[in-house]
Design an enzyme around this catalytic site. Structure first.
Site, short mmCIF file in Angstrom:
data_model
loop_
_atom_site.label_atom_id
_atom_site.label_comp_id
_atom_site.label_asym_id
_atom_site.label_seq_id
_atom_site.Cartn_x
_atom_site.Cartn_y
_atom_site.Cartn_z
N GLY A 174 0.84 -1.19 0.00
CA GLY A 174 0.00 0.00 0.00
C GLY A 174 0.87 1.24 0.00
O GLY A 174 2.05 1.19 -0.34
N ARG A 175 0.30 2.35 0.41
CA ARG A 175 1.06 3.60 0.40
C ARG A 175 1.86 3.81 1.68
O ARG A 175 2.77 4.64 1.72
CB ARG A 175 0.11 4.78 0.16
CG ARG A 175 -0.43 4.73 -1.26
CD ARG A 175 -1.06 6.00 -1.78
NE ARG A 175 -1.34 7.04 -0.84
CZ ARG A 175 -2.57 7.43 -0.49
NH1 ARG A 175 -3.62 6.84 -1.00
NH2 ARG A 175 -2.74 8.42 0.35
N GLU A 207 5.85 4.00 1.68
CA GLU A 207 6.53 5.15 1.07
C GLU A 207 6.89 6.21 2.11
O GLU A 207 7.87 6.91 1.97
CB GLU A 207 5.72 5.75 -0.07
CG GLU A 207 4.57 6.63 0.34
CD GLU A 207 3.75 7.16 -0.82
OE1 GLU A 207 3.06 8.18 -0.62
OE2 GLU A 207 3.78 6.56 -1.90
N CYS A 223 4.14 -6.41 -2.19
CA CYS A 223 3.79 -5.24 -2.97
C CYS A 223 4.76 -4.09 -2.71
O CYS A 223 5.96 -4.23 -2.88
CB CYS A 223 2.33 -4.87 -2.70
SG CYS A 223 1.54 -3.90 -3.98
N HIS A 224 4.27 -2.95 -2.26
CA HIS A 224 5.11 -1.78 -2.01
C HIS A 224 5.93 -1.90 -0.73
O HIS A 224 6.71 -1.01 -0.41
CB HIS A 224 4.27 -0.51 -1.99
CG HIS A 224 3.80 -0.08 -3.34
ND1 HIS A 224 2.76 -0.69 -3.99
CD2 HIS A 224 4.24 0.89 -4.17
CE1 HIS A 224 2.56 -0.11 -5.16
NE2 HIS A 224 3.46 0.85 -5.30
#
Length: 189
Positions: free
Chosen positions: A89-90, A93, A119-120
């Site tokens: 997800g975000r 980051e 994923c991320h």
């Protein structure tokens, strides 16, 4: 199977499935999972986002659920844990900007404890500088970060996962069966 104590580091706008599914699945088989977020305490929540693959050039994002944290970030010690889970997800980051989070991630690699990232989540691993020489899958847009961190990007089908030593990674939530099975195999060693 012996019960393990697992740390999950997450944050606002974590991917819904990549947070809730491993959290619940690992507890369902008898492990203890402590979900934490910097600046938040047990009982606080993080917003989740649902990332979907609908034929566009990248994923779409929709509002998810509120995910309740069950441990205090400020009071955890990574040495007390047997393994680490990093959802996508975000959240990764901005979590990668937190030096304490990076130190925690590094602990699991320095001690060769199992780590599952999806994923991320690879963004956090890259920032922690733990990917040198490792096979690492992630959402395809994270390939440059994996490679810049010295990792070897594993370009897998969205339903596949890869294990390299203590690290299990996958491109996105459709890989949950493979990703969680490989992670649980490491937990049972």
């Amino acid at each position: 199977m012996s019960s393990k104590r697992i740390l999950m580091i997450t944050g606002d706008f974590t991917e819904d499935y990549e947070t809730m599914v491993p959290f619940q699945a690992l507890m369902a088989v008898g492990h203890r999972v402590d979900a934490v977020c910097p600046g938040k305490a047990s009982g606080d929540t993080v917003a989740t986002a649902i990332h979907d693959f609908e034929g566009d050039q990248t994923y779409t994002e929709k509002p998810g659920h509120r995910f309740a944290l069950n441990a205090d970030f400020a009071s955890i010690n990574p040495a007390d844990y047997d393994a680490l889970v990093v959802p996508g997800g975000r959240a990764p980051e901005y979590l990668r900007l937190n030096k304490e989070v990076l130190t925690m991630v590094q602990h699991f690699f320095e001690t060769n404890k199992p780590v599952a990232a999806i994923c991320h989540g690879a963004q956090l691993l890259a920032a922690a500088k733990v990917l040198e020489g490792k096979q690492c899958s992630a959402y395809p847009a994270c390939q440059p970060e994996v490679e810049l961190a010295g990792g070897h990007f594993a370009n897998l089908e969205v339903t596949d996962a890869v294990t390299d030593g203590n690290l299990v990674t996958a491109p996105a939530w459709p890989a949950h069966p493979a990703w969680l099975a490989q992670f649980m195999a490491l937990l049972n060693k």
